[in-house]
Design an enzyme around this catalytic site. Sequence first.
Site, PDB file in Angstrom:
ATOM      1  N   HIS A  87      25.417  83.106  -4.342  1.00  0.00           N
ATOM      2  CA  HIS A  87      26.874  83.030  -4.173  1.00  0.00           C
ATOM      3  C   HIS A  87      27.312  82.953  -2.711  1.00  0.00           C
ATOM      4  O   HIS A  87      28.267  83.596  -2.287  1.00  0.00           O
ATOM      5  CB  HIS A  87      27.561  84.217  -4.870  1.00  0.00           C
ATOM      6  CG  HIS A  87      28.982  83.922  -5.224  1.00  0.00           C
ATOM      7  ND1 HIS A  87      30.021  84.192  -4.367  1.00  0.00           N
ATOM      8  CD2 HIS A  87      29.532  83.360  -6.317  1.00  0.00           C
ATOM      9  CE1 HIS A  87      31.153  83.818  -4.936  1.00  0.00           C
ATOM     10  NE2 HIS A  87      30.876  83.314  -6.115  1.00  0.00           N
ATOM     11  N   SER A 133      23.286  87.315   0.210  1.00  0.00           N
ATOM     12  CA  SER A 133      24.143  87.002  -0.939  1.00  0.00           C
ATOM     13  C   SER A 133      25.602  87.340  -0.666  1.00  0.00           C
ATOM     14  O   SER A 133      25.918  88.319  -0.004  1.00  0.00           O
ATOM     15  CB  SER A 133      23.666  87.778  -2.163  1.00  0.00           C
ATOM     16  OG  SER A 133      22.395  87.334  -2.552  1.00  0.00           O
ATOM     17  N   ASN A 158      49.567  66.524   2.218  1.00  0.00           N
ATOM     18  CA  ASN A 158      49.752  66.010   3.577  1.00  0.00           C
ATOM     19  C   ASN A 158      51.220  66.141   3.981  1.00  0.00           C
ATOM     20  O   ASN A 158      52.029  66.708   3.235  1.00  0.00           O
ATOM     21  CB  ASN A 158      49.249  64.576   3.681  1.00  0.00           C
ATOM     22  CG  ASN A 158      49.972  63.633   2.744  1.00  0.00           C
ATOM     23  OD1 ASN A 158      51.122  63.853   2.370  1.00  0.00           O
ATOM     24  ND2 ASN A 158      49.295  62.561   2.360  1.00  0.00           N
ATOM     25  N   ALA A 161      24.279  90.664   3.621  1.00  0.00           N
ATOM     26  CA  ALA A 161      24.989  90.340   2.384  1.00  0.00           C
ATOM     27  C   ALA A 161      26.476  90.621   2.534  1.00  0.00           C
ATOM     28  O   ALA A 161      26.881  91.618   3.126  1.00  0.00           O
ATOM     29  CB  ALA A 161      24.411  91.142   1.225  1.00  0.00           C
TER      30      ALA A 161
END
Length: 164
Positions: free
Chosen positions: A75, A114, A88, A132
């Site tokens: 992840h 992770s 835009n 992590a």
Amino acid sequence: MNLFQCISSNVKLGKHVQLSKFINLYGCFIGDDTKIGAFVEIQKNARIGRNCKISSHTFVCEGVTIEDNVFVGHHVTFINDPYPKATNGHGTLQTEEDWRVEQTLVKKGASIGSGSTILCNVTIGENAMIGAGSVVTKDVAPNAIVAGNPARASRGIQDSSFTL
């Protein structure tokens, strides 16, 4: 391509690449002996080196280059736009012409923990380790260990026998 893999014809795969199910690859390059986990998306013009491990649920966007021998935990999210917007100046949905892809470089032997988020315009140095859950907002020195939000240096890898 099978029912559980979406791999476009413009993907360049090296030798002995291992692909899990439920992946989305298009317009990217993946080097020899690299392993791609489940639920990974790698976008066009992204480059993954040899002997890498890209763990499940990771998103590698356009503009990211990952060199050889890099570990990317579960992840992990890469970002390629520092100021994302849906529309835009005319109020219509943005297209590729409305913004510029920003680059990110992960150098050889780095390890990304992770749940980390890697912002654009950064270089993660050789053999650096990202803790992590970190948010990397600026360059990481080679052999550094960083963690937190924003990621800050905690110490360096000093034992020369320790390799990633």
